[in-house]
Motif scaffolding. Structure first.
Motif, PDB file in Angstrom:
ATOM      1  N   ASN A  95       0.829  -1.209   0.000  1.00 28.97           N
ATOM      2  CA  ASN A  95       0.000   0.000   0.000  1.00 28.97           C
ATOM      3  C   ASN A  95       0.860   1.255   0.000  1.00 28.97           C
ATOM      4  N   VAL A  96       2.091   1.124   0.521  1.00 28.96           N
ATOM      5  CA  VAL A  96       2.953   2.298   0.657  1.00 28.96           C
ATOM      6  C   VAL A  96       4.403   1.851   0.829  1.00 28.96           C
ATOM      7  N   ILE A  97       5.325   2.740   0.420  1.00 31.69           N
ATOM      8  CA  ILE A  97       6.764   2.538   0.639  1.00 31.69           C
ATOM      9  C   ILE A  97       7.252   3.637   1.580  1.00 31.69           C
ATOM     10  N   PHE A  98       8.081   3.261   2.545  1.00 31.39           N
ATOM     11  CA  PHE A  98       8.705   4.267   3.410  1.00 31.39           C
ATOM     12  C   PHE A  98      10.214   4.147   3.298  1.00 31.39           C
ATOM     13  N   SER A  99      10.860   5.249   2.937  1.00 28.70           N
ATOM     14  CA  SER A  99      12.308   5.249   2.697  1.00 28.70           C
ATOM     15  C   SER A  99      13.030   6.160   3.677  1.00 28.70           C
ATOM     16  N   LYS A 100      14.117   5.642   4.252  1.00 27.27           N
ATOM     17  CA  LYS A 100      14.960   6.451   5.132  1.00 27.27           C
ATOM     18  C   LYS A 100      16.209   6.937   4.401  1.00 27.27           C
ATOM     19  N   GLY A 101      16.267   6.700   3.099  1.00 28.59           N
ATOM     20  CA  GLY A 101      17.383   7.226   2.324  1.00 28.59           C
ATOM     21  C   GLY A 101      18.535   6.248   2.197  1.00 28.59           C
ATOM     22  N   GLY A 102      19.648   6.741   1.664  1.00 25.19           N
ATOM     23  CA  GLY A 102      20.770   5.877   1.335  1.00 25.19           C
ATOM     24  C   GLY A 102      20.635   5.406  -0.104  1.00 25.19           C
ATOM     25  N   PHE A 103      21.752   4.953  -0.673  1.00 28.03           N
ATOM     26  CA  PHE A 103      21.795   4.640  -2.099  1.00 28.03           C
ATOM     27  C   PHE A 103      20.844   3.525  -2.510  1.00 28.03           C
ATOM     28  N   VAL A 104      20.616   2.559  -1.616  1.00 28.91           N
ATOM     29  CA  VAL A 104      19.745   1.440  -1.968  1.00 28.91           C
ATOM     30  C   VAL A 104      18.297   1.884  -2.149  1.00 28.91           C
ATOM     31  N   SER A 105      17.931   3.028  -1.588  1.00 26.52           N
ATOM     32  CA  SER A 105      16.531   3.462  -1.647  1.00 26.52           C
ATOM     33  C   SER A 105      16.127   3.998  -3.020  1.00 26.52           C
ATOM     34  N   VAL A 106      17.099   4.461  -3.806  1.00 24.85           N
ATOM     35  CA  VAL A 106      16.767   5.080  -5.102  1.00 24.85           C
ATOM     36  C   VAL A 106      16.056   4.102  -6.038  1.00 24.85           C
ATOM     37  N   PRO A 107      16.598   2.895  -6.278  1.00 28.88           N
ATOM     38  CA  PRO A 107      15.872   1.956  -7.147  1.00 28.88           C
ATOM     39  C   PRO A 107      14.468   1.638  -6.639  1.00 28.88           C
ATOM     40  N   VAL A 108      14.293   1.615  -5.321  1.00 30.99           N
ATOM     41  CA  VAL A 108      12.988   1.262  -4.745  1.00 30.99           C
ATOM     42  C   VAL A 108      11.967   2.370  -4.997  1.00 30.99           C
ATOM     43  N   ILE A 109      12.386   3.618  -4.812  1.00 30.66           N
ATOM     44  CA  ILE A 109      11.476   4.744  -5.054  1.00 30.66           C
ATOM     45  C   ILE A 109      11.136   4.852  -6.538  1.00 30.66           C
ATOM     46  N   VAL A 110      12.129   4.637  -7.406  1.00 33.10           N
ATOM     47  CA  VAL A 110      11.874   4.648  -8.853  1.00 33.10           C
ATOM     48  C   VAL A 110      10.876   3.550  -9.215  1.00 33.10           C
ATOM     49  N   ALA A 111      11.114   2.350  -8.688  1.00 33.39           N
ATOM     50  CA  ALA A 111      10.224   1.218  -8.975  1.00 33.39           C
ATOM     51  C   ALA A 111       8.833   1.472  -8.415  1.00 33.39           C
ATOM     52  N   GLY A 112       8.747   2.145  -7.282  1.00 34.11           N
ATOM     53  CA  GLY A 112       7.457   2.491  -6.708  1.00 34.11           C
ATOM     54  C   GLY A 112       6.668   3.415  -7.622  1.00 34.11           C
ATOM     55  N   LYS A 113       7.354   4.404  -8.175  1.00 36.01           N
ATOM     56  CA  LYS A 113       6.697   5.321  -9.115  1.00 36.01           C
ATOM     57  C   LYS A 113       6.195   4.576 -10.342  1.00 36.01           C
ATOM     58  N   LEU A 114       7.009   3.668 -10.864  1.00 38.35           N
ATOM     59  CA  LEU A 114       6.618   2.895 -12.048  1.00 38.35           C
ATOM     60  C   LEU A 114       5.425   1.990 -11.760  1.00 38.35           C
ATOM     61  N   ASN A 115       5.325   1.525 -10.509  1.00 37.60           N
ATOM     62  CA  ASN A 115       4.227   0.638 -10.109  1.00 37.60           C
ATOM     63  C   ASN A 115       3.044   1.388  -9.508  1.00 37.60           C
ATOM     64  N   LYS A 116       3.132   2.720  -9.512  1.00 43.91           N
ATOM     65  CA  LYS A 116       2.064   3.556  -8.937  1.00 43.91           C
ATOM     66  C   LYS A 116       1.820   3.259  -7.455  1.00 43.91           C
ATOM     67  N   VAL A 117       2.904   2.962  -6.723  1.00 43.24           N
ATOM     68  CA  VAL A 117       2.832   2.769  -5.276  1.00 43.24           C
ATOM     69  C   VAL A 117       3.259   4.076  -4.613  1.00 43.24           C
ATOM     70  N   PRO A 118       2.435   4.671  -3.760  1.00 47.60           N
ATOM     71  CA  PRO A 118       2.831   5.920  -3.095  1.00 47.60           C
ATOM     72  C   PRO A 118       4.023   5.697  -2.175  1.00 47.60           C
ATOM     73  N   SER A 119       4.884   6.705  -2.067  1.00 48.80           N
ATOM     74  CA  SER A 119       6.092   6.551  -1.241  1.00 48.80           C
ATOM     75  C   SER A 119       6.346   7.803  -0.417  1.00 48.80           C
ATOM     76  N   ILE A 120       6.943   7.582   0.725  1.00 42.60           N
ATOM     77  CA  ILE A 120       7.316   8.660   1.638  1.00 42.60           C
ATOM     78  C   ILE A 120       8.802   8.546   1.923  1.00 42.60           C
TER      79      ILE A 120
END
Length: 356
Positions: A95-120
């Motif tokens: 339902n949602v992605i929560f990111s605390k940052g760091g380099f590993v988070s970038v692919p996850v946020i990009v993938a979230g946008k592509l999958n239309k998953v909201p992210s914080i």
């Protein structure tokens, strides 16, 4: 149907601590919790100790500001990690992605946008890190600790000032238990040295070079970082650890003065506990300069003294540490004026709202 949340963030403990505080709260409310992190990062070690969290490792690359031959390879790792994260999110359907940052988070946020998953995204420092700078345009909301952070963000409608967040267990330490466990006495003040989750070679060297002098004034707890302990050093009143976990609240409770870097998570925990600090921020050569800004904001507020690493000498170090202890009541009085409540609730509420 049970709601699902994916956490991400890593590279240092500072990029995982808030996630560790949030995970049990979502589990308590019946959410399915997953974590996407790197294959060998510190986040994998930390999350492995948490029950009922599925950990998914992906490829990641470091986004460097300097020349390195690895810069040629890492963009391909980021692309591969994005593809892996995309497929994982399709499978998990959070339902949602929560990111605390760091380099590993970038692919996850990009993938979230592509999958239309909201992210914080959560940004602890005054200025956003490079990973968060890249990810913010793709995120739904950005939580910030400092109000001044908004000046550095183009997408101002995404910014939510949630303030500093402190882990609840940190506030529940027992000073008597800490002293007892380390065989320390209540008759002599305690100096805590904490150079970040990876340790600080420069701070470690300074402590060890001045150990005899410091032990005249203090009992010392030295958290020196993974692989940085010196087994030959055994003196009464001096305890060294690579890191502390369950024992940390009790050690913090018994501490009188702290010498530390200036990572946002740590310094706000010391502020919440009203521990006078000497801050030795990472230099601009070692970082993007975020710790220098954090440290200066605490110095201006009267919570701490700051000693830049380039100016770090034995004489200055000993003089400032002694001054902070002698004037500790003044620093504590200034900390009493801090208006934040260190609550995790605003972030928790925002995640639930976005997840709808």
């Amino acid at each position: 149907m049970r709601k699902k949340i994916v956490f991400t963030g890593g590279g240092s403990a500072g990029h995982v601590i808030l996630n560790l505080a949030l995970i049990p709260l979502f589990q308590k409310e019946g959410w399915d919790v997953s974590y996407i992190g790197s294959k060998n990062g510190i986040e994998r070690d930390l999350i492995s100790k948490v029950d009922d969290v599925t950990y998914y490792p992906i490829e990641t690359g470091k986004l460097r500001r300097y020349f390195d031959w690895k810069n040629l390879k890492d963009p391909f790792n980021v692309l591969k990690g994005t593809y892996q994260a995309y497929r994982l999110l399709r499978k998990i359907k959070p339902n949602v992605i929560f990111s605390k940052g760091g380099f590993v988070s970038v692919p996850v946020i990009v993938a979230g946008k592509l999958n239309k998953v909201p992210s914080i995204i959560h940004e602890s420092d005054v200025t956003p890190g490079l990973a968060n700078k890249i990810a913010i345009p793709l995120a739904t909301k950005l939580c910030v600790t400092f109000k001044d952070t908004e000046k550095y963000i183009k997408e101002k409608d995404k910014v939510v000032h949630t303030g500093a967040i402190v882990r609840e267990e940190i506030l529940k330490g027992d000073p008597a238990k800490g002293l007892r466990d380390l065989h320390f006495t209540s008759q002599k003040p305690v100096l805590l040295i904490m150079g970040g989750s990876l340790g600080s070679k420069r701070i470690n060297e300074m402590i060890r070079a001045n150990l005899d002098e410091l032990l005249k004034m203090f009992q010392i707890v030295h958290i020196c970082g993974k692989g940085n302990s010196r087994h030959s050093l055994h003196q009464p009143g001096y305890k060294q650890f690579e890191y502390l976990t369950d024992e940390l609240p009790d050690v913090l409770a018994m501490t009188d003065v702290v010498v530390t870097r200036a990572g946002s998570n740590s310094i706000f925990e010391f502020l919440a506990l009203k521990k006078p600090m000497l801050l030795i921020p990472l230099t601009k050569e070692q970082s993007r300069g975020d710790q220098i800004i954090n440290a200066e904001s605490f110095r201006k507020a009267g919570y701490a003294e700051v000693l830049q690493e380039e100016e770090l000498t034995q004489e200055k170090f000993l003089t400032i540490v002694q001054k902070i202890y002698q004037e500790r009541d003044r620093y504590i009085a200034q900390m009493d004026h801090y208006e934040g409540d260190f609550s995790i609730q605003p972030v928790l509420n925002l995640i639930k709202e976005v997840a709808k």
